[in-house]
Design a protein around this motif. Structure first.
Motif, PDB file in Angstrom:
ATOM      1  N   GLN A  31       0.838  -1.191   0.000  1.00 54.96           N
ATOM      2  CA  GLN A  31       0.000   0.000   0.000  1.00 54.96           C
ATOM      3  C   GLN A  31       0.880   1.249   0.000  1.00 54.96           C
ATOM      4  O   GLN A  31       1.903   1.302   0.703  1.00 54.96           O
ATOM      5  CB  GLN A  31      -0.934   0.010   1.216  1.00 54.96           C
ATOM      6  N   GLN A  32       0.458   2.240  -0.739  1.00 51.13           N
ATOM      7  CA  GLN A  32       1.182   3.508  -0.808  1.00 51.13           C
ATOM      8  C   GLN A  32       1.250   4.136   0.582  1.00 51.13           C
ATOM      9  O   GLN A  32       0.240   4.284   1.263  1.00 51.13           O
ATOM     10  CB  GLN A  32       0.484   4.459  -1.780  1.00 51.13           C
ATOM     11  N   GLY A  33       2.460   4.484   1.025  1.00 53.31           N
ATOM     12  CA  GLY A  33       2.643   5.131   2.321  1.00 53.31           C
ATOM     13  C   GLY A  33       2.731   4.189   3.504  1.00 53.31           C
ATOM     14  O   GLY A  33       3.008   4.633   4.629  1.00 53.31           O
ATOM     15  N   ALA A  34       2.510   2.892   3.290  1.00 52.63           N
ATOM     16  CA  ALA A  34       2.551   1.938   4.401  1.00 52.63           C
ATOM     17  C   ALA A  34       3.976   1.488   4.686  1.00 52.63           C
ATOM     18  O   ALA A  34       4.893   1.684   3.877  1.00 52.63           O
ATOM     19  CB  ALA A  34       1.677   0.730   4.080  1.00 52.63           C
ATOM     20  N   GLN A  35       4.166   0.898   5.879  1.00 53.64           N
ATOM     21  CA  GLN A  35       5.468   0.375   6.286  1.00 53.64           C
ATOM     22  C   GLN A  35       5.285  -1.021   6.869  1.00 53.64           C
ATOM     23  O   GLN A  35       4.234  -1.337   7.427  1.00 53.64           O
ATOM     24  CB  GLN A  35       6.130   1.278   7.338  1.00 53.64           C
ATOM     25  N   THR A  36       6.299  -1.849   6.737  1.00 53.89           N
ATOM     26  CA  THR A  36       6.304  -3.188   7.333  1.00 53.89           C
ATOM     27  C   THR A  36       7.556  -3.329   8.190  1.00 53.89           C
ATOM     28  O   THR A  36       8.662  -3.071   7.719  1.00 53.89           O
ATOM     29  CB  THR A  36       6.290  -4.285   6.243  1.00 53.89           C
ATOM     30  N   GLN A  37       7.358  -3.711   9.440  1.00 54.30           N
ATOM     31  CA  GLN A  37       8.471  -3.863  10.371  1.00 54.30           C
ATOM     32  C   GLN A  37       9.002  -5.293  10.321  1.00 54.30           C
ATOM     33  O   GLN A  37       8.228  -6.256  10.406  1.00 54.30           O
ATOM     34  CB  GLN A  37       8.012  -3.530  11.796  1.00 54.30           C
ATOM     35  N   THR A  38      10.316  -5.441  10.161  1.00 50.50           N
ATOM     36  CA  THR A  38      10.976  -6.743  10.226  1.00 50.50           C
ATOM     37  C   THR A  38      12.108  -6.675  11.240  1.00 50.50           C
ATOM     38  O   THR A  38      12.445  -5.596  11.738  1.00 50.50           O
ATOM     39  CB  THR A  38      11.556  -7.152   8.858  1.00 50.50           C
ATOM     40  N   ARG A  39      12.705  -7.808  11.525  1.00 51.73           N
ATOM     41  CA  ARG A  39      13.825  -7.799  12.476  1.00 51.73           C
ATOM     42  C   ARG A  39      15.064  -7.118  11.891  1.00 51.73           C
ATOM     43  O   ARG A  39      16.009  -6.821  12.612  1.00 51.73           O
ATOM     44  CB  ARG A  39      14.168  -9.228  12.900  1.00 51.73           C
ATOM     45  N   TYR A  40      15.053  -6.882  10.587  1.00 58.14           N
ATOM     46  CA  TYR A  40      16.159  -6.181   9.945  1.00 58.14           C
ATOM     47  C   TYR A  40      15.865  -4.692   9.766  1.00 58.14           C
ATOM     48  O   TYR A  40      16.660  -3.969   9.177  1.00 58.14           O
ATOM     49  CB  TYR A  40      16.467  -6.794   8.579  1.00 58.14           C
ATOM     50  N   GLY A  41      14.714  -4.254  10.248  1.00 57.49           N
ATOM     51  CA  GLY A  41      14.340  -2.858  10.105  1.00 57.49           C
ATOM     52  C   GLY A  41      13.052  -2.691   9.327  1.00 57.49           C
ATOM     53  O   GLY A  41      12.349  -3.660   9.019  1.00 57.49           O
ATOM     54  N   VAL A  42      12.743  -1.453   8.987  1.00 55.30           N
ATOM     55  CA  VAL A  42      11.481  -1.108   8.344  1.00 55.30           C
ATOM     56  C   VAL A  42      11.607  -1.197   6.823  1.00 55.30           C
ATOM     57  O   VAL A  42      12.626  -0.813   6.244  1.00 55.30           O
ATOM     58  CB  VAL A  42      11.051   0.322   8.753  1.00 55.30           C
ATOM     59  N   GLY A  63      19.853  -1.779   7.883  1.00 60.96           N
ATOM     60  CA  GLY A  63      20.973  -2.246   7.080  1.00 60.96           C
ATOM     61  C   GLY A  63      20.869  -3.685   6.643  1.00 60.96           C
ATOM     62  O   GLY A  63      21.597  -4.125   5.754  1.00 60.96           O
ATOM     63  N   GLY A  64      19.964  -4.466   7.254  1.00 63.51           N
ATOM     64  CA  GLY A  64      19.736  -5.839   6.808  1.00 63.51           C
ATOM     65  C   GLY A  64      18.915  -5.851   5.537  1.00 63.51           C
ATOM     66  O   GLY A  64      18.441  -4.806   5.064  1.00 63.51           O
ATOM     67  N   TRP A  65      18.726  -7.019   4.949  1.00 64.54           N
ATOM     68  CA  TRP A  65      17.987  -7.088   3.695  1.00 64.54           C
ATOM     69  C   TRP A  65      17.095  -8.319   3.661  1.00 64.54           C
ATOM     70  O   TRP A  65      17.311  -9.302   4.378  1.00 64.54           O
ATOM     71  CB  TRP A  65      18.939  -7.078   2.498  1.00 64.54           C
ATOM     72  N   VAL A  66      16.078  -8.235   2.790  1.00 66.02           N
ATOM     73  CA  VAL A  66      15.128  -9.322   2.576  1.00 66.02           C
ATOM     74  C   VAL A  66      14.891  -9.443   1.068  1.00 66.02           C
ATOM     75  O   VAL A  66      15.232  -8.542   0.305  1.00 66.02           O
ATOM     76  CB  VAL A  66      13.786  -9.070   3.293  1.00 66.02           C
ATOM     77  N   TYR A  67      14.302 -10.562   0.659  1.00 64.59           N
ATOM     78  CA  TYR A  67      13.837 -10.715  -0.718  1.00 64.59           C
ATOM     79  C   TYR A  67      12.322 -10.541  -0.739  1.00 64.59           C
ATOM     80  O   TYR A  67      11.622 -10.934   0.200  1.00 64.59           O
ATOM     81  CB  TYR A  67      14.194 -12.093  -1.270  1.00 64.59           C
ATOM     82  N   VAL A  68      11.825  -9.963  -1.812  1.00 66.88           N
ATOM     83  CA  VAL A  68      10.379  -9.816  -1.991  1.00 66.88           C
ATOM     84  C   VAL A  68       9.964 -10.715  -3.155  1.00 66.88           C
ATOM     85  O   VAL A  68      10.390 -10.516  -4.293  1.00 66.88           O
ATOM     86  CB  VAL A  68       9.996  -8.351  -2.269  1.00 66.88           C
TER      87      VAL A  68
END
Length: 306
Positions: A31-42, A63-68
């Motif tokens: 969604q436009q403007g939304a954020q998702t919190q992960t253990r690697y950051g937002v 500074g961590g990374w994820v795959y989408v």
């Protein structure tokens, strides 16, 4: 984004799978403007997701990374919100194969539950097939219908909120295959037969208890179904590891056969025994200490041509 068609770019409204690790994933509605919190950051949807390619590596605020990842029925099965016990890919693969599903097939299913099998069926029968799925629980039926539309497969499925044992599937003579996952499948066998096409088709019933299987098989036989068979699918996972093993001491090497005919001055000294510390490295597999066991029995049968 659709669960039956692949899209290159992430768009607003998509359901994307955020991959943190092999056993750590979560679905995210973009969604436009939304954020998702992960253990690697937002992860910021507007800048980090929308417009990016599926499969991209996204750097989080810490500074961590994820795959989408693009959603698939297999990924949805391990990430969906559980409203009921679900079927997993091991059973689903056998069901879609043994029911002989293909693009254009018409399938009746009960109950819908959390929609794990439903998504796999829809991917298999697209783009011209149709799924008629029946769910007894009203809120589950409404939620499933909402998810199908959100995943852009709503045109391939009709959700009905009714008791399949009393009211059937709401269709007659249209189905190539029927799947039953209800407490009393034997009570729905006659409705399954009525929903199937005149030229026949395949039926499958999933039951956790052998007593349910026995009663279902009796009902199938009474309704004229043939080729009745029951199987149980057990998944056995092995971990591949590298191990180092010591070489055994085989003693001194035997003298060659030609040594008896040569002079003593020409004889070669015997090779020394291998050192005790000599080792060999190889690959092996080991099963985990604990492993998921029985989930349920799959009973298949064929409706003959009438």
């Amino acid at each position: 984004m659709s669960f039956v068609e692949y899209s290159e770019l992430i768009q607003e409204g998509d359901v994307a799978i955020v991959y943190l690790g092999h056993e750590s994933m979560m679905p995210v509605k973009v969604q436009q403007g939304a954020q998702t919190q992960t253990r690697y950051g937002v992860i910021r949807h507007s800048t980090d997701l929308i417009g990016q390619r599926y499969g991209s590596k996204v750097t989080c605020s810490k500074g961590g990374w994820v795959y989408v990842l693009h959603p698939t029925p297999e990924l949805w099965t391990v990430n969906l919100p559980h409203r009921t016990q679900i079927l997993y890919t091991t059973d689903i693969a056998n069901i879609t194969m043994m029911l002989e599903l293909k693009p254009g097939s018409v399938v009746c299913e009960s109950g819908t539950g959390s929609g794990s099998l439903s998504h796999a069926i829809l991917r298999t029968i697209a783009p011209t097939g149709h799924l008629h799925t029946v769910e007894f629980h009203q809120q589950r039926a409404e939620k499933a219908d909402e998810e199908f539309r959100e995943h852009r497969v709503g045109h391939l499925v009709t959700v009905r909120n009714q008791d399949v044992c009393k009211d059937g599937f709401g269709v007659t003579g249209v189905a190539d295959a029927v799947f039953l996952d209800i407490p009393s499948p034997w009570e729905a066998v006659r409705h399954a037969k009525a929903a199937m096409k005149k030229h026949g088709g395949r039926v499958c019933s999933f039951s956790p208890c052998i007593e349910q299987v026995q009663r279902t098989c009796e009902a199938l036989a009474e309704q004229g179904f043939q080729e009745i068979s029951t199987l149980e699918v057990l998944l056995r996972v092995h971990d591949v590891r590298t191990v180092t093993l010591p070489l055994p001491d085989f003693g001194p090497a035997p003298s060659s056969s030609s040594s008896s005919s040569s002079s003593s001055s020409d004889a070669q000294p015997a090779a020394p025994p291998p050192a005790a510390h000599n080792q060999v490295t190889c690959k092996t597999t080991t099963p985990p200490r604990e492993m998921a066991g029985h989930t349920g029995y799959l009973t298949f049968a064929t409706k003959p041509r009438t």
